[in-house]
Write a protein that holds these residues in place. Structure first.
Motif, PDB file in Angstrom:
ATOM      1  N   SER A  19       0.839  -1.200   0.000  1.00  0.00           N
ATOM      2  CA  SER A  19       0.000   0.000   0.000  1.00  0.00           C
ATOM      3  C   SER A  19       0.871   1.246   0.000  1.00  0.00           C
ATOM      4  O   SER A  19       2.088   1.193   0.222  1.00  0.00           O
ATOM      5  CB  SER A  19      -0.937   0.010   1.216  1.00  0.00           C
ATOM      6  N   ALA A  20       0.229   2.382  -0.260  1.00  0.00           N
ATOM      7  CA  ALA A  20       0.902   3.679  -0.240  1.00  0.00           C
ATOM      8  C   ALA A  20      -0.071   4.698   0.338  1.00  0.00           C
ATOM      9  O   ALA A  20      -1.283   4.600   0.130  1.00  0.00           O
ATOM     10  CB  ALA A  20       1.328   4.089  -1.647  1.00  0.00           C
ATOM     11  N   PRO A  21       0.425   5.678   1.082  1.00  0.00           N
ATOM     12  CA  PRO A  21      -0.480   6.661   1.693  1.00  0.00           C
ATOM     13  C   PRO A  21      -1.187   7.539   0.672  1.00  0.00           C
ATOM     14  O   PRO A  21      -2.316   7.986   0.908  1.00  0.00           O
ATOM     15  CB  PRO A  21       0.450   7.488   2.598  1.00  0.00           C
ATOM     16  N   ASP A  22      -0.544   7.802  -0.461  1.00  0.00           N
ATOM     17  CA  ASP A  22      -1.124   8.660  -1.483  1.00  0.00           C
ATOM     18  C   ASP A  22      -0.764   8.126  -2.860  1.00  0.00           C
ATOM     19  O   ASP A  22       0.287   7.504  -3.045  1.00  0.00           O
ATOM     20  CB  ASP A  22      -0.608  10.098  -1.357  1.00  0.00           C
ATOM     21  N   TYR A  23      -1.647   8.393  -3.821  1.00  0.00           N
ATOM     22  CA  TYR A  23      -1.323   8.044  -5.197  1.00  0.00           C
ATOM     23  C   TYR A  23      -0.163   8.917  -5.649  1.00  0.00           C
ATOM     24  O   TYR A  23      -0.137  10.122  -5.411  1.00  0.00           O
ATOM     25  CB  TYR A  23      -2.538   8.279  -6.103  1.00  0.00           C
ATOM     26  N   GLY A  24       0.822   8.277  -6.286  1.00  0.00           N
ATOM     27  CA  GLY A  24       2.017   9.011  -6.672  1.00  0.00           C
ATOM     28  C   GLY A  24       3.177   8.760  -5.734  1.00  0.00           C
ATOM     29  O   GLY A  24       4.243   9.348  -5.896  1.00  0.00           O
ATOM     30  N   THR A  25       2.988   7.877  -4.769  1.00  0.00           N
ATOM     31  CA  THR A  25       4.072   7.460  -3.882  1.00  0.00           C
ATOM     32  C   THR A  25       4.237   5.945  -3.996  1.00  0.00           C
ATOM     33  O   THR A  25       3.285   5.218  -4.300  1.00  0.00           O
ATOM     34  CB  THR A  25       3.804   7.839  -2.419  1.00  0.00           C
ATOM     35  N   ALA A  26       5.436   5.469  -3.734  1.00  0.00           N
ATOM     36  CA  ALA A  26       5.768   4.063  -3.975  1.00  0.00           C
ATOM     37  C   ALA A  26       5.041   3.125  -3.012  1.00  0.00           C
ATOM     38  O   ALA A  26       4.860   3.447  -1.829  1.00  0.00           O
ATOM     39  CB  ALA A  26       7.280   3.862  -3.851  1.00  0.00           C
ATOM     40  N   TRP A  27       4.647   1.964  -3.536  1.00  0.00           N
ATOM     41  CA  TRP A  27       4.050   0.926  -2.695  1.00  0.00           C
ATOM     42  C   TRP A  27       5.088   0.376  -1.719  1.00  0.00           C
ATOM     43  O   TRP A  27       6.253   0.154  -2.074  1.00  0.00           O
ATOM     44  CB  TRP A  27       3.529  -0.226  -3.548  1.00  0.00           C
ATOM     45  N   GLN A  28       4.649   0.135  -0.497  1.00  0.00           N
ATOM     46  CA  GLN A  28       5.464  -0.508   0.521  1.00  0.00           C
ATOM     47  C   GLN A  28       4.704  -1.730   1.034  1.00  0.00           C
ATOM     48  O   GLN A  28       3.467  -1.755   1.031  1.00  0.00           O
ATOM     49  CB  GLN A  28       5.752   0.448   1.682  1.00  0.00           C
ATOM     50  N   PHE A  29       5.453  -2.734   1.491  1.00  0.00           N
ATOM     51  CA  PHE A  29       4.784  -3.913   2.024  1.00  0.00           C
ATOM     52  C   PHE A  29       3.950  -3.518   3.241  1.00  0.00           C
ATOM     53  O   PHE A  29       4.417  -2.800   4.129  1.00  0.00           O
ATOM     54  CB  PHE A  29       5.799  -4.986   2.416  1.00  0.00           C
ATOM     55  N   ASP A  30       2.713  -4.005   3.275  1.00  0.00           N
ATOM     56  CA  ASP A  30       1.767  -3.677   4.346  1.00  0.00           C
ATOM     57  C   ASP A  30       1.538  -4.928   5.189  1.00  0.00           C
ATOM     58  O   ASP A  30       0.711  -5.779   4.847  1.00  0.00           O
ATOM     59  CB  ASP A  30       0.457  -3.179   3.739  1.00  0.00           C
ATOM     60  N   ALA A  31       2.291  -5.053   6.291  1.00  0.00           N
ATOM     61  CA  ALA A  31       2.206  -6.257   7.126  1.00  0.00           C
ATOM     62  C   ALA A  31       0.833  -6.393   7.772  1.00  0.00           C
ATOM     63  O   ALA A  31       0.290  -7.505   7.875  1.00  0.00           O
ATOM     64  CB  ALA A  31       3.296  -6.218   8.194  1.00  0.00           C
ATOM     65  N   GLU A  32       0.248  -5.289   8.190  1.00  0.00           N
ATOM     66  CA  GLU A  32      -1.056  -5.348   8.864  1.00  0.00           C
ATOM     67  C   GLU A  32      -2.136  -5.869   7.923  1.00  0.00           C
ATOM     68  O   GLU A  32      -2.904  -6.769   8.278  1.00  0.00           O
ATOM     69  CB  GLU A  32      -1.432  -3.969   9.396  1.00  0.00           C
ATOM     70  N   ARG A  33      -2.202  -5.311   6.728  1.00  0.00           N
ATOM     71  CA  ARG A  33      -3.206  -5.779   5.768  1.00  0.00           C
ATOM     72  C   ARG A  33      -2.924  -7.227   5.350  1.00  0.00           C
ATOM     73  O   ARG A  33      -3.851  -8.007   5.118  1.00  0.00           O
ATOM     74  CB  ARG A  33      -3.218  -4.878   4.538  1.00  0.00           C
ATOM     75  N   SER A  34      -1.646  -7.588   5.226  1.00  0.00           N
ATOM     76  CA  SER A  34      -1.302  -8.959   4.835  1.00  0.00           C
ATOM     77  C   SER A  34      -1.747  -9.954   5.900  1.00  0.00           C
ATOM     78  O   SER A  34      -2.266 -11.030   5.576  1.00  0.00           O
ATOM     79  CB  SER A  34       0.218  -9.077   4.598  1.00  0.00           C
ATOM     80  N   ARG A  35      -1.551  -9.617   7.166  1.00  0.00           N
ATOM     81  CA  ARG A  35      -2.012 -10.502   8.239  1.00  0.00           C
ATOM     82  C   ARG A  35      -3.537 -10.628   8.214  1.00  0.00           C
ATOM     83  O   ARG A  35      -4.089 -11.720   8.360  1.00  0.00           O
ATOM     84  CB  ARG A  35      -1.555  -9.964   9.597  1.00  0.00           C
ATOM     85  N   ARG A  36      -4.202  -9.509   8.024  1.00  0.00           N
ATOM     86  CA  ARG A  36      -5.661  -9.504   8.051  1.00  0.00           C
ATOM     87  C   ARG A  36      -6.251 -10.342   6.913  1.00  0.00           C
ATOM     88  O   ARG A  36      -7.159 -11.144   7.138  1.00  0.00           O
ATOM     89  CB  ARG A  36      -6.167  -8.061   7.961  1.00  0.00           C
ATOM     90  N   VAL A  37      -5.749 -10.149   5.694  1.00  0.00           N
ATOM     91  CA  VAL A  37      -6.327 -10.859   4.545  1.00  0.00           C
ATOM     92  C   VAL A  37      -6.033 -12.355   4.591  1.00  0.00           C
ATOM     93  O   VAL A  37      -6.778 -13.170   4.040  1.00  0.00           O
ATOM     94  CB  VAL A  37      -5.835 -10.231   3.234  1.00  0.00           C
ATOM     95  N   ASN A  38      -4.945 -12.734   5.273  1.00  0.00           N
ATOM     96  CA  ASN A  38      -4.610 -14.164   5.403  1.00  0.00           C
ATOM     97  C   ASN A  38      -5.158 -14.783   6.689  1.00  0.00           C
ATOM     98  O   ASN A  38      -4.882 -15.960   6.960  1.00  0.00           O
ATOM     99  CB  ASN A  38      -3.086 -14.337   5.359  1.00  0.00           C
ATOM    100  N   GLY A  39      -5.894 -14.018   7.478  1.00  0.00           N
ATOM    101  CA  GLY A  39      -6.462 -14.540   8.711  1.00  0.00           C
ATOM    102  C   GLY A  39      -5.417 -14.828   9.779  1.00  0.00           C
ATOM    103  O   GLY A  39      -5.612 -15.730  10.602  1.00  0.00           O
ATOM    104  N   ILE A  40      -4.328 -14.062   9.799  1.00  0.00           N
ATOM    105  CA  ILE A  40      -3.253 -14.267  10.777  1.00  0.00           C
ATOM    106  C   ILE A  40      -3.487 -13.333  11.957  1.00  0.00           C
ATOM    107  O   ILE A  40      -3.689 -12.131  11.785  1.00  0.00           O
ATOM    108  CB  ILE A  40      -1.867 -13.978  10.150  1.00  0.00           C
ATOM    109  N   ARG A  41      -3.427 -13.872  13.146  1.00  0.00           N
ATOM    110  CA  ARG A  41      -3.627 -13.076  14.352  1.00  0.00           C
ATOM    111  C   ARG A  41      -2.276 -12.686  14.948  1.00  0.00           C
ATOM    112  O   ARG A  41      -1.306 -13.370  14.786  1.00  0.00           O
ATOM    113  CB  ARG A  41      -4.448 -13.834  15.375  1.00  0.00           C
TER     114      ARG A  41
END
Length: 217
Positions: free
Chosen positions: A195-217
């Motif tokens: 994810s990136a905070p704004d359009y026009g900035t580079a994507w960075q790995f999002d650990a929180e979203r990755s845990r959430r979408v994979n059902g990791i607590r």
């Protein structure tokens, strides 16, 4: 989402610039060719390939590829950057590129490459990443694997080319890119999110979203 189609007529790509000759310079390209593909909405994707030769034949010629984008056949040609010569299918149609738009925002997906078109004061700039794990995703995968594989926990690490991820989804408005596991190995998470905070900035790995979408607590 826009599909792509081949046409016999195509816009011309920019003329190549001659390379300056020096002790370490590359000679003028040889065996140059290009392939053009038109999206259903009228935009063009151009794949230029060539082979470089080094003066004196000190090493074997190197094959290179560069992508260009045009909003129409008469619009300025925009360089998207180089890609690995053997990194995608031999032809652009075989890779089945996708053009995704949301207002003025534009994303092109080509095999394991994802490009964003950013508007800049000096003109459009194309930012690109691959769907292979990058940035902090490597540390996330290593930790994930070590928690699920005792042998891996005792090893020296993880070979990332062994865990390929493909394009899954992009949310242009929220600046989120999701990649999906290409293999059936359950030791690895199904999805990786950037994810990136704004359009026009580079994507960075999002650990929180990755845990959430994979059902990791």
């Amino acid at each position: 989402m826009s599909s792509a189609q081949n046409l016999h007529s195509a816009p011309a790509i920019p003329a190549p610039q001659a390379a300056a000759m020096g002790s370490n310079s590359v000679a003028d390209p040889i065996q140059r060719s290009s392939e053009c593909l038109r999206f259903a909405t009228g935009e063009w994707l151009i794949d230029e390939s060539w082979r470089d030769a080094v003066p004196g034949g000190r090493r074997r010629p190197q094959y290179r590829r560069r992508l260009y984008f045009q909003n129409s056949a008469v619009a300025p040609c925009e360089s998207m950057g180089e890609i690995a010569a053997g990194g995608i299918h031999a032809t652009i149609p075989a890779a089945r590129p996708l053009l995704l738009r949301s207002g003025e925002r534009c994303v092109i997906v080509l095999d394991h490459y994802v490009f964003q078109r950013w508007q800049r004061p000096h003109g459009p700039y194309w930012y690109g990443v691959t769907t292979l794990p990058f940035g902090a995703a490597a540390f996330f995968l290593r930790n994930y694997l070590r928690q699920r594989d005792a042998d891996a926990a005792r090893g020296d690490g993880l070979s990332l080319p062994d865990v390929p991820y493909a394009f899954g989804h992009v949310d242009i408005e929220r600046n989120v890119l999701v990649t999906s596991r290409q293999h059936d190995d359950p030791r690895f998470p199904q999805f990786l999110v950037y994810s990136a905070p704004d359009y026009g900035t580079a994507w960075q790995f999002d650990a929180e979203r990755s845990r959430r979408v994979n059902g990791i607590r």
